[in-house]
Design an enzyme around this catalytic site. Structure first.
Site, PDB file in Angstrom:
ATOM      1  N   ASP A   1       0.865  -1.121   0.108  1.00  0.00           N
ATOM      2  CA  ASP A   1       0.007  -0.122   0.157  1.00  0.00           C
ATOM      3  C   ASP A   1       0.841   1.471  -0.175  1.00  0.00           C
ATOM      4  O   ASP A   1       0.551   2.179  -0.497  1.00  0.00           O
ATOM      5  CB  ASP A   1      -0.880   0.043   1.116  1.00  0.00           C
TER       6      ASP A   1
ATOM      7  N   GLU B   1      -2.024  -5.355  -3.609  1.00  0.00           N
ATOM      8  CA  GLU B   1      -1.088  -4.671  -2.873  1.00  0.00           C
ATOM      9  C   GLU B   1       0.115  -5.494  -2.243  1.00  0.00           C
ATOM     10  O   GLU B   1       1.240  -5.115  -2.247  1.00  0.00           O
ATOM     11  CB  GLU B   1      -1.730  -3.832  -1.361  1.00  0.00           C
TER      12      GLU B   1
END
Length: 230
Positions: free
Chosen positions: A49, A121
């Site tokens: 992320d 992610e």
């Protein structure tokens, strides 16, 4: 570590050859099937992320040197939000190689937005740890290329824009209503209707109420704007 034929095919779709294939295997392992000797992808998700955020922030900063912080912020959010990550995951068929527990598989986990977004992610983090920042950056910019090109449109929140359209004409805020729901509990489909007091209305179907409202608002707003121009 030897990868299965399915994961090797995914590695090819991804466009990154892993020197440490165990990183990719971990990125594809959901918590529902993890064990002490087979860790899940949650820590990688946390790292990925942040890597995605840095790459997107840099791309926006360099791509439009005249943009203010207020202009870049919604563009950034549109590029890194979970829906965007899940869409990219679907594009490379990540769901097909996710390692899930039986309960998640039975409830359609390979299609769930949150699982796909989180796994995307995690895969970014795996590429970052395997090949460094430049490898992760190349991957992200390649996979997100179309979204970067259309980010101005994607950054526009259609529900907010439709409400502003209505307020500018002295109308109350739009109303959203679920007019139909079908499908199993683990994978529902919603039909959402948005309406304005002037009689304008539009419907949309989606797998979540939020996405249905966004799509219906976007479709109605475009029609209203097209009618005004015509």
């Amino acid at each position: 570590m030897k990868l299965s034929a399915e994961i090797k095919a995914f590695e090819k779709r991804l466009g990154h050859k892993f020197k440490r294939p165990e990183l990719l295997a971990r990125a594809l392992t959901h918590s529902s099937i993890s064990t002490p000797t087979r860790p899940d992808n949650q820590r990688l998700e946390f790292l990925g992320d942040r890597v995605l955020g840095l790459v997107m922030a840099e791309a926006l900063f360099l791509g439009d040197r005249a943009a203010s912080e207020g202009q870049m912020a919604p563009r950034f959010n549109a590029l890194v939000r979970k829906e965007a990550c899940a869409d990219i995951a679907r594009k490379i068929d990540l769901g097909a190689v996710l390692k899930l527990g039986r309960s998640e598989m039975m409830t359609g986990g390979r299609r769930k937005l949150a699982l796909l977004g989180d796994a995307m992610e995690a895969v970014i983090a795996a590429v970052y740890l395997d090949g460094g920042f430049e490898a992760a950056k190349e991957l992200i910019l390649r996979l997100w290329e179309d979204r970067l090109d259309s980010v101005e449109e994607d950054a526009r929140d259609p529900k907010t824009a439709l409400q502003e359209w209505a307020q500018a004409r002295g109308l109350p805020p739009p109303r959203y209503e679920i007019t139909h729901r079908d499908g199993p509990d683990h994978a529902p489909n919603f039909t959402i209707e948005v309406s304005l007091e002037n009689g304008a209305r539009e419907t949309a179907k989606a797998g979540s109420k939020r996405q249905g409202e966004m799509t219906a608002a976007k479709t109605l707003l475009k029609r209203l704007e097209d009618d005004a121009e015509g």
